[in-house]
Design an enzyme around this catalytic site. Sequence first.
Site, PDB file in Angstrom:
ATOM      1  N   ASN A 156       4.171   8.371  36.833  1.00 27.94           N
ATOM      2  CA  ASN A 156       3.474   8.510  36.026  1.00 27.94           C
ATOM      3  C   ASN A 156       2.423   9.097  36.708  1.00 27.94           C
ATOM      4  O   ASN A 156       2.106   9.531  37.500  1.00 27.94           O
ATOM      5  CB  ASN A 156       3.551   6.314  36.746  1.00 27.94           C
ATOM      6  CG  ASN A 156       3.340   6.595  37.968  1.00 27.94           C
ATOM      7  OD1 ASN A 156       4.046   6.814  38.458  1.00 27.94           O
ATOM      8  ND2 ASN A 156       1.977   5.724  38.003  1.00 27.94           N
ATOM      9  N   GLU A 212      -1.848   9.402  36.662  1.00 26.37           N
ATOM     10  CA  GLU A 212      -3.650   8.166  35.836  1.00 26.37           C
ATOM     11  C   GLU A 212      -4.354   9.084  36.154  1.00 26.37           C
ATOM     12  O   GLU A 212      -4.320  10.072  36.794  1.00 26.37           O
ATOM     13  CB  GLU A 212      -3.384   7.243  36.794  1.00 26.37           C
ATOM     14  CG  GLU A 212      -2.499   6.171  37.190  1.00 26.37           C
ATOM     15  CD  GLU A 212      -2.323   4.816  37.617  1.00 26.37           C
ATOM     16  OE1 GLU A 212      -2.672   5.829  39.377  1.00 26.37           O
ATOM     17  OE2 GLU A 212      -1.228   4.156  37.801  1.00 26.37           O
ATOM     18  N   HIS A 268       3.437   7.230  31.170  1.00 25.76           N
ATOM     19  CA  HIS A 268       4.229   6.446  32.294  1.00 25.76           C
ATOM     20  C   HIS A 268       4.938   6.716  32.538  1.00 25.76           C
ATOM     21  O   HIS A 268       5.441   8.316  31.895  1.00 25.76           O
ATOM     22  CB  HIS A 268       4.335   5.355  31.085  1.00 25.76           C
ATOM     23  CG  HIS A 268       3.456   4.305  31.021  1.00 25.76           C
ATOM     24  ND1 HIS A 268       3.794   3.150  31.153  1.00 25.76           N
ATOM     25  CD2 HIS A 268       2.200   4.046  30.627  1.00 25.76           C
ATOM     26  CE1 HIS A 268       2.764   2.085  30.888  1.00 25.76           C
ATOM     27  NE2 HIS A 268       1.773   2.699  30.819  1.00 25.76           N
ATOM     28  N   GLU A 295       8.689   6.970  32.279  1.00 23.55           N
ATOM     29  CA  GLU A 295       9.494   6.895  31.610  1.00 23.55           C
ATOM     30  C   GLU A 295       8.747   7.917  30.053  1.00 23.55           C
ATOM     31  O   GLU A 295       9.876   8.859  29.606  1.00 23.55           O
ATOM     32  CB  GLU A 295       9.528   5.838  30.991  1.00 23.55           C
ATOM     33  CG  GLU A 295      10.514   4.282  31.679  1.00 23.55           C
ATOM     34  CD  GLU A 295       9.471   4.231  32.577  1.00 23.55           C
ATOM     35  OE1 GLU A 295       8.189   4.116  32.583  1.00 23.55           O
ATOM     36  OE2 GLU A 295      10.358   3.089  33.278  1.00 23.55           O
ATOM     37  N   CYS A 300       7.589  -0.832  32.057  1.00 32.17           N
ATOM     38  CA  CYS A 300       7.177  -2.043  30.845  1.00 32.17           C
ATOM     39  C   CYS A 300       7.576  -2.550  29.505  1.00 32.17           C
ATOM     40  O   CYS A 300       8.018  -1.458  28.747  1.00 32.17           O
ATOM     41  CB  CYS A 300       6.042  -1.725  31.333  1.00 32.17           C
ATOM     42  SG  CYS A 300       4.873  -0.282  30.059  1.00 32.17           S
ATOM     43  N   CYS A 314       7.147   0.698  27.199  1.00 33.30           N
ATOM     44  CA  CYS A 314       7.926   2.038  27.587  1.00 33.30           C
ATOM     45  C   CYS A 314       9.518   1.772  26.349  1.00 33.30           C
ATOM     46  O   CYS A 314       9.843   2.184  26.316  1.00 33.30           O
ATOM     47  CB  CYS A 314       8.439   2.761  28.792  1.00 33.30           C
ATOM     48  SG  CYS A 314       6.996   3.529  29.274  1.00 33.30           S
TER      49      CYS A 314
HETATM   50 ZN   LIG Z   1       5.726   2.048  31.164  1.00 37.56          ZN
END
Ligand SMILES: [Zn+2]
Length: 313
Positions: free
Chosen positions: A84, A86, A97, A99, A124, A127
Amino acid sequence: MTKYNSVPTDKIRSVLTPEENAKIPFVFSASRLKEMRESLCCGENELLLGLAQLIRPFAITPLSHFNVGVVVLGITGTAYLGVNIEFEGIPLSQTVHAEQCATSNAWHHHEEQIVLVAGTEEPCGHCRQFLAELPHSDKLHFVVDGREEVLLTNILVNPFLPTSIKIEIEKETPLTSKIDVKPEFDLSELSAQPQTKQLATLALEALERSYSPYQISQCSPAALALRLKGGIVSAGALIENVAFNPSLPPLQSALIRLVVIEHNQKWGDIEEVVIVEDPKALIHQKEVTEAVIKVLSPSAKFMYLPVSVPHHP
Ligand SMILES: [Zn+2]
């Protein structure tokens, strides 16, 4: 049902070469995975989960400090790692994310289909939707550390798909598909600016590979290329989603490439960005991309080049 547990990362490190240990690769070929499985006497899922744990510390998480590692396995048998990513100072919607990072890594390496996702965490909902719109997603398997292997269709029931909004799709459009694009500018006019010309060329190449089989927003494919101080270049293109928000913008695709191929995350070193998209499209990447780059690297300069992209639905 079998539950899978990751091979401990210290065991994986014991079978990596010194070069791999010094700089953990974000890609492992099928043959390299086979060698590692034989050395470690483990199954494929256990190894992939171990690689997800191995890459997890390399997540870029200034906001959450919650690192996620993911490995996607391509149909060629190659494993693509992702984390991930950010960004400080810009909206959460710009977050990548793990994925998506791993999928984009596969796209950058011209993998046409993903068959399995191995992660340190449950995927999540964002994703699950993102992955559901990829080719052959009904056959896509998931495995999470300590859990049983499941199909995406087991964890995303009654999915919202392009057919839900009556889009006629070629469901199995591979990730490697190409679209026709026509530059509405003369590349030779950039000859006096060779670095800009290089970025324009890379952006056009990426645009041809923009994964936009639905083009729901009309001519939505878009791409960009950027250069860091010191000369490293990267390019990326949109991966479109009919649920809109999970779409991966071209800027994020190019930043992912910096992380997974160049092992560079010095966003502040971005000094030039060239964006290519169709000015007739109903959406544009230009304004948001400029706003985000202004936070990441305030002195970066921009060029916006128009292209024509046929609208086909
Ligand atoms: Zn995700």
